[in-house]
Design a protein around this motif. Structure first.
Motif, PDB file in Angstrom:
ATOM      1  N   ARG A 350       0.844  -1.204   0.000  1.00 19.44           N
ATOM      2  CA  ARG A 350       0.000   0.000   0.000  1.00 19.44           C
ATOM      3  C   ARG A 350       0.877   1.251   0.000  1.00 19.44           C
ATOM      4  NH1 ARG A 350      -5.554   0.675   0.941  1.00 19.44           N
ATOM      5  NH2 ARG A 350      -6.035   2.852   0.588  1.00 19.44           N
ATOM      6  N   LEU A 351       1.984   1.223   0.748  1.00 19.21           N
ATOM      7  CA  LEU A 351       2.894   2.374   0.797  1.00 19.21           C
ATOM      8  C   LEU A 351       3.431   2.691  -0.599  1.00 19.21           C
ATOM      9  CD1 LEU A 351       5.678   3.065   3.377  1.00 19.21           C
ATOM     10  CD2 LEU A 351       6.311   2.848   0.985  1.00 19.21           C
ATOM     11  N   LEU A 352       3.973   1.684  -1.293  1.00 17.13           N
ATOM     12  CA  LEU A 352       4.525   1.918  -2.623  1.00 17.13           C
ATOM     13  C   LEU A 352       3.443   2.313  -3.625  1.00 17.13           C
ATOM     14  CD1 LEU A 352       7.154  -0.959  -2.913  1.00 17.13           C
ATOM     15  CD2 LEU A 352       7.601   1.495  -2.755  1.00 17.13           C
ATOM     16  N   THR A 368       9.987   7.509 -11.706  1.00 12.94           N
ATOM     17  CA  THR A 368      11.095   6.578 -11.463  1.00 12.94           C
ATOM     18  C   THR A 368      11.050   6.095 -10.022  1.00 12.94           C
ATOM     19  OG1 THR A 368      12.574   8.400 -10.883  1.00 12.94           O
ATOM     20  CG2 THR A 368      12.579   7.673 -13.173  1.00 12.94           C
ATOM     21  N   VAL A 369      11.385   4.811  -9.865  1.00 11.75           N
ATOM     22  CA  VAL A 369      11.446   4.202  -8.528  1.00 11.75           C
ATOM     23  C   VAL A 369      12.828   3.590  -8.376  1.00 11.75           C
ATOM     24  CG1 VAL A 369      10.456   2.515  -6.942  1.00 11.75           C
ATOM     25  CG2 VAL A 369       8.977   3.686  -8.591  1.00 11.75           C
ATOM     26  N   ALA A 370      13.536   3.939  -7.296  1.00 15.10           N
ATOM     27  CA  ALA A 370      14.877   3.408  -7.020  1.00 15.10           C
ATOM     28  C   ALA A 370      14.895   2.833  -5.607  1.00 15.10           C
ATOM     29  CB  ALA A 370      15.932   4.499  -7.155  1.00 15.10           C
ATOM     30  N   VAL A 371      15.431   1.614  -5.477  1.00 10.04           N
ATOM     31  CA  VAL A 371      15.544   0.944  -4.177  1.00 10.04           C
ATOM     32  C   VAL A 371      17.016   0.658  -3.936  1.00 10.04           C
ATOM     33  CG1 VAL A 371      14.883  -1.038  -2.781  1.00 10.04           C
ATOM     34  CG2 VAL A 371      13.275  -0.099  -4.465  1.00 10.04           C
ATOM     35  N   SER A 372      17.522   1.036  -2.755  1.00 12.30           N
ATOM     36  CA  SER A 372      18.940   0.828  -2.455  1.00 12.30           C
ATOM     37  C   SER A 372      19.126   0.543  -0.973  1.00 12.30           C
ATOM     38  CB  SER A 372      19.759   2.065  -2.850  1.00 12.30           C
ATOM     39  OG  SER A 372      19.330   3.191  -2.102  1.00 12.30           O
ATOM     40  N   GLN A 373      20.288  -0.042  -0.670  1.00  7.07           N
ATOM     41  CA  GLN A 373      20.659  -0.318   0.713  1.00  7.07           C
ATOM     42  C   GLN A 373      21.641   0.756   1.147  1.00  7.07           C
ATOM     43  OE1 GLN A 373      19.700  -3.512   2.245  1.00  7.07           O
ATOM     44  NE2 GLN A 373      20.389  -2.699   4.215  1.00  7.07           N
ATOM     45  N   ALA A 374      21.353   1.428   2.272  1.00  6.69           N
ATOM     46  CA  ALA A 374      22.229   2.473   2.801  1.00  6.69           C
ATOM     47  C   ALA A 374      22.530   2.143   4.259  1.00  6.69           C
ATOM     48  CB  ALA A 374      21.580   3.847   2.691  1.00  6.69           C
ATOM     49  N   GLY A 375      23.600   1.350   4.472  1.00  6.47           N
ATOM     50  CA  GLY A 375      23.933   0.933   5.834  1.00  6.47           C
ATOM     51  C   GLY A 375      22.882  -0.026   6.355  1.00  6.47           C
ATOM     52  N   VAL A 378      17.035   0.669   4.365  1.00  9.14           N
ATOM     53  CA  VAL A 378      16.637   0.473   2.976  1.00  9.14           C
ATOM     54  C   VAL A 378      15.954   1.762   2.523  1.00  9.14           C
ATOM     55  CG1 VAL A 378      15.112  -0.787   1.418  1.00  9.14           C
ATOM     56  CG2 VAL A 378      16.419  -2.027   3.153  1.00  9.14           C
ATOM     57  N   GLU A 379      16.443   2.341   1.441  1.00 10.56           N
ATOM     58  CA  GLU A 379      15.883   3.589   0.908  1.00 10.56           C
ATOM     59  C   GLU A 379      15.071   3.298  -0.346  1.00 10.56           C
ATOM     60  OE1 GLU A 379      18.626   6.681   0.149  1.00 10.56           O
ATOM     61  OE2 GLU A 379      18.964   7.140   2.287  1.00 10.56           O
ATOM     62  N   VAL A 380      13.864   3.846  -0.373  1.00 11.89           N
ATOM     63  CA  VAL A 380      13.009   3.748  -1.554  1.00 11.89           C
ATOM     64  C   VAL A 380      12.734   5.179  -2.019  1.00 11.89           C
ATOM     65  CG1 VAL A 380      10.817   2.951  -2.500  1.00 11.89           C
ATOM     66  CG2 VAL A 380      11.955   1.621  -0.711  1.00 11.89           C
ATOM     67  N   ARG A 381      13.156   5.487  -3.250  1.00 13.22           N
ATOM     68  CA  ARG A 381      12.953   6.823  -3.821  1.00 13.22           C
ATOM     69  C   ARG A 381      11.932   6.743  -4.948  1.00 13.22           C
ATOM     70  NH1 ARG A 381      17.165  10.772  -3.186  1.00 13.22           N
ATOM     71  NH2 ARG A 381      18.669  10.086  -1.600  1.00 13.22           N
ATOM     72  N   ALA A 442       9.333  16.278  -8.009  1.00 12.69           N
ATOM     73  CA  ALA A 442       9.327  15.952  -6.583  1.00 12.69           C
ATOM     74  C   ALA A 442       9.872  14.545  -6.390  1.00 12.69           C
ATOM     75  CB  ALA A 442       7.913  16.044  -6.022  1.00 12.69           C
ATOM     76  N   CYS A 443      10.539  14.347  -5.266  1.00 14.96           N
ATOM     77  CA  CYS A 443      11.101  13.034  -4.953  1.00 14.96           C
ATOM     78  C   CYS A 443      10.776  12.688  -3.498  1.00 14.96           C
ATOM     79  CB  CYS A 443      12.611  13.019  -5.160  1.00 14.96           C
ATOM     80  SG  CYS A 443      13.373  11.416  -4.783  1.00 14.96           S
ATOM     81  N   PHE A 444      10.074  11.574  -3.301  1.00 16.94           N
ATOM     82  CA  PHE A 444       9.745  11.085  -1.959  1.00 16.94           C
ATOM     83  C   PHE A 444      10.726   9.973  -1.591  1.00 16.94           C
ATOM     84  CE2 PHE A 444       5.949  13.127  -3.386  1.00 16.94           C
ATOM     85  CZ  PHE A 444       5.353  13.635  -2.247  1.00 16.94           C
ATOM     86  N   ILE A 445      11.286  10.057  -0.367  1.00 19.84           N
ATOM     87  CA  ILE A 445      12.254   9.063   0.100  1.00 19.84           C
ATOM     88  C   ILE A 445      11.680   8.381   1.353  1.00 19.84           C
ATOM     89  CG2 ILE A 445      14.586   8.629   0.943  1.00 19.84           C
ATOM     90  CD1 ILE A 445      15.509  11.076  -0.508  1.00 19.84           C
ATOM     91  N   VAL A 446      11.562   7.051   1.263  1.00 25.01           N
ATOM     92  CA  VAL A 446      11.139   6.253   2.419  1.00 25.01           C
ATOM     93  C   VAL A 446      12.366   5.514   2.940  1.00 25.01           C
ATOM     94  CG1 VAL A 446       9.668   4.383   3.221  1.00 25.01           C
ATOM     95  CG2 VAL A 446       8.825   5.981   1.491  1.00 25.01           C
ATOM     96  N   ARG A 447      12.644   5.657   4.201  1.00 26.29           N
ATOM     97  CA  ARG A 447      13.755   4.949   4.841  1.00 26.29           C
ATOM     98  C   ARG A 447      13.196   3.984   5.875  1.00 26.29           C
ATOM     99  NH1 ARG A 447      15.708  10.246   4.187  1.00 26.29           N
ATOM    100  NH2 ARG A 447      17.618  10.366   2.932  1.00 26.29           N
ATOM    101  N   LEU A 448      13.543   2.699   5.715  1.00 25.50           N
ATOM    102  CA  LEU A 448      13.056   1.647   6.614  1.00 25.50           C
ATOM    103  C   LEU A 448      14.245   0.841   7.124  1.00 25.50           C
ATOM    104  CD1 LEU A 448      10.093   0.290   4.430  1.00 25.50           C
ATOM    105  CD2 LEU A 448       9.932   1.842   6.398  1.00 25.50           C
TER     106      LEU A 448
END
Length: 457
Positions: A350-352, A368-375, A378-381, A442-448
């Motif tokens: 639902r979030l995505l 555009t959707v980008a998923v990456s590991q940052a330490g 997990v970042e979802v842009r 605009a760019c939304f960043i979710v950090r989990l």
């Protein structure tokens, strides 16, 4: 005894009672101990005086200067008794025929022990203290026996007991009164807190409890309660605003639906029934989406998920992007390694979905959707090339029913709850969502938190 026994008296009365009882027990124990020590000291002083007199008399016996009667010794009665229990001399008024004590008592006295004797033997109502001192004369062992009345000692002991226990009772009463006063002063802030709490009606007027000036437990209690009241008031204010906003948002589709139906009923020949039906269905769908979003928010605020799993956010993003039917602009998920979080697949989906749907409504040519590991995160842009979000609005857009000036049209399909749901889901998984700067759009960043690090409600 009932398990749920409820005290009938106030806390102040119970504390005063306990303190007074403890004080009385302590004072009584101290008084009894003191009286026993005093009585023992009095008896010891009598023994010392009688032994001193007996030793002086023994010196006269051993120097063969004994006289009959013996020199007076105040209220004491003295005898000189030979080894055959014959009385050789006595103080005035003493018996010259029979020793003061006989049998086992006489043997105990000759051994140097002090004994108590009933005064009836000497025709007196009070008991006597008797002891003896040996004296040698012409190779024979005589015994100087001295008997001293305990009447004065008994009177002094009774007076001391009376004074001690009277003072103890007075002190106990004073301790009780002081405890009543001190507990009253101590509990006064508690009573003020109670009265202030009773005056809080919950009508929307913010009222706080008085905080005592002293930095003690009551100060911390009042501060904690005020913090709780602020949280409750804030929650109540949000609830009232939520209800008002929900009613406002539902009013528009209901009013439009009612108008269309009333016109169709009043002028059935002048309206296109197929068009009226389509418009009515559209309004019903809008209300349905709004109700669905309200239910999602309600479940998220409870903080519980039906199930939690290890979810690969890249796979989830690709699945959602692939399930879109004829999106207005292309949705691209940038390639890369997987990045997993521990959470609810339904909620994360639902979030995505909400972020991508929001981006589609405002994008000019692409999403555009980008998923990456940052330490350990997990970042979802999720970005689009549409209008940028001004910095002053970047927090407000996550509030319920918020639409910016260029996105107010309800026909775009939004309910004003999508981004609020995104933030609630992110925070429920131990993360958050924010708006970042980018060259265009605009760019939304979710950090989990990454796998195993999210808190599960």
């Amino acid at each position: 005894m009932a398990a749920g026994h409820t005290p009938k008296h106030s806390l102040r009365a119970r504390l005063t009672f306990v303190v007074t009882v403890v004080a009385m027990v302590g004072i009584a124990a101290a008084s009894v101990g003191t009286v026993m020590l005093i009585e023992r000291a009095l008896v010891g002083s009598i023994d010392d005086a009688a032994r001193s007199y007996a030793q002086d008399t023994a010196v006269l016996v051993e120097s063969d200067r004994i006289s009959n009667p013996l020199p007076g010794a105040g209220a004491a009665i003295a005898q000189v008794v030979d080894a055959e229990d014959r009385v050789l001399a006595s103080t005035p008024g003493g018996d010259l025929l029979v020793p003061i004590v006989g049998g086992d008592d006489l043997a105990a006295v000759r051994e140097g022990r002090a004994i108590d004797m009933s005064g009836s033997r000497l025709g007196q109502p009070d008991p006597y203290r008797v002891l003896g001192v040996p004296a040698e004369l012409d190779g024979e062992t005589h015994t100087v026996i001295v008997a001293v009345s305990l009447a004065e000692q008994r009177r002094a002991a009774r007076l001391f007991r009376f004074v001690t226990f009277t003072l103890g009772a007075v002190v106990a009463i004073a301790v009780g009164a002081l405890s009543w006063y001190v507990t009253g002063r101590t509990l006064r802030p508690v009573e003020e807190l109670r009265r202030s709490a009773a005056e809080i009606t919950g009508t929307g007027e913010r009222r706080l409890l008085p905080v005592p000036a002293a930095r003690d437990e009551l100060h911390r209690l009042a501060t904690t309660l005020n913090d709780m009241l602020r949280r409750l008031e804030d929650a109540s204010a949000r609830q009232r605003a939520f209800v008002a906003d929900a009613a406002h948002e539902l009013r528009s589709p209901i009013a439009a639906l009612r108008t269309e139906l009333e016109v169709a009923q009043a002028h059935p020949d002048a309206v296109d029934m197929a068009e009226t039906t389509r418009e009515a269905l559209h309004e019903v769908e809008r209300m349905g989406r709004l109700v669905d979003d309200l239910l999602v928010l309600a479940r998220l605020e409870e903080g519980r998920f039906s199930s939690t799993w290890l979810v690969d956010m890249r796979d989830l993003a690709e699945s959602i992007a692939g399930s879109l039917r004829e999106p207005r602009v292309p949705v691209t998920v940038e390639p890369g390694p997987g990045a997993s979080v521990h959470g609810s697949p339904e909620a994360l989906s639902r979030l995505l979905h909400n972020l991508i749907a929001n981006a589609l409504r405002h994008a000019a040519t692409k999403v555009t959707v980008a998923v990456s590991q940052a330490g350990h995160l997990v970042e979802v842009r999720v970005g689009n090339d549409g209008p940028a979000i001004p910095p002053r609005h970047r927090e407000r857009i996550f509030e319920r029913f918020t639409r910016l000036d260029d996105a107010r049209s309800r026909d775009a399909g939004g309910t004003g709850l999508g981004l609020a749901i995104v933030r609630q889901i992110a925070r429920s998984h131990g993360g958050d969502v924010s708006v970042a700067d980018q060259d265009q759009g605009a760019c939304f960043i979710v950090r989990l938190p990454s796998r195993g690090r999210a808190g599960t409600a």
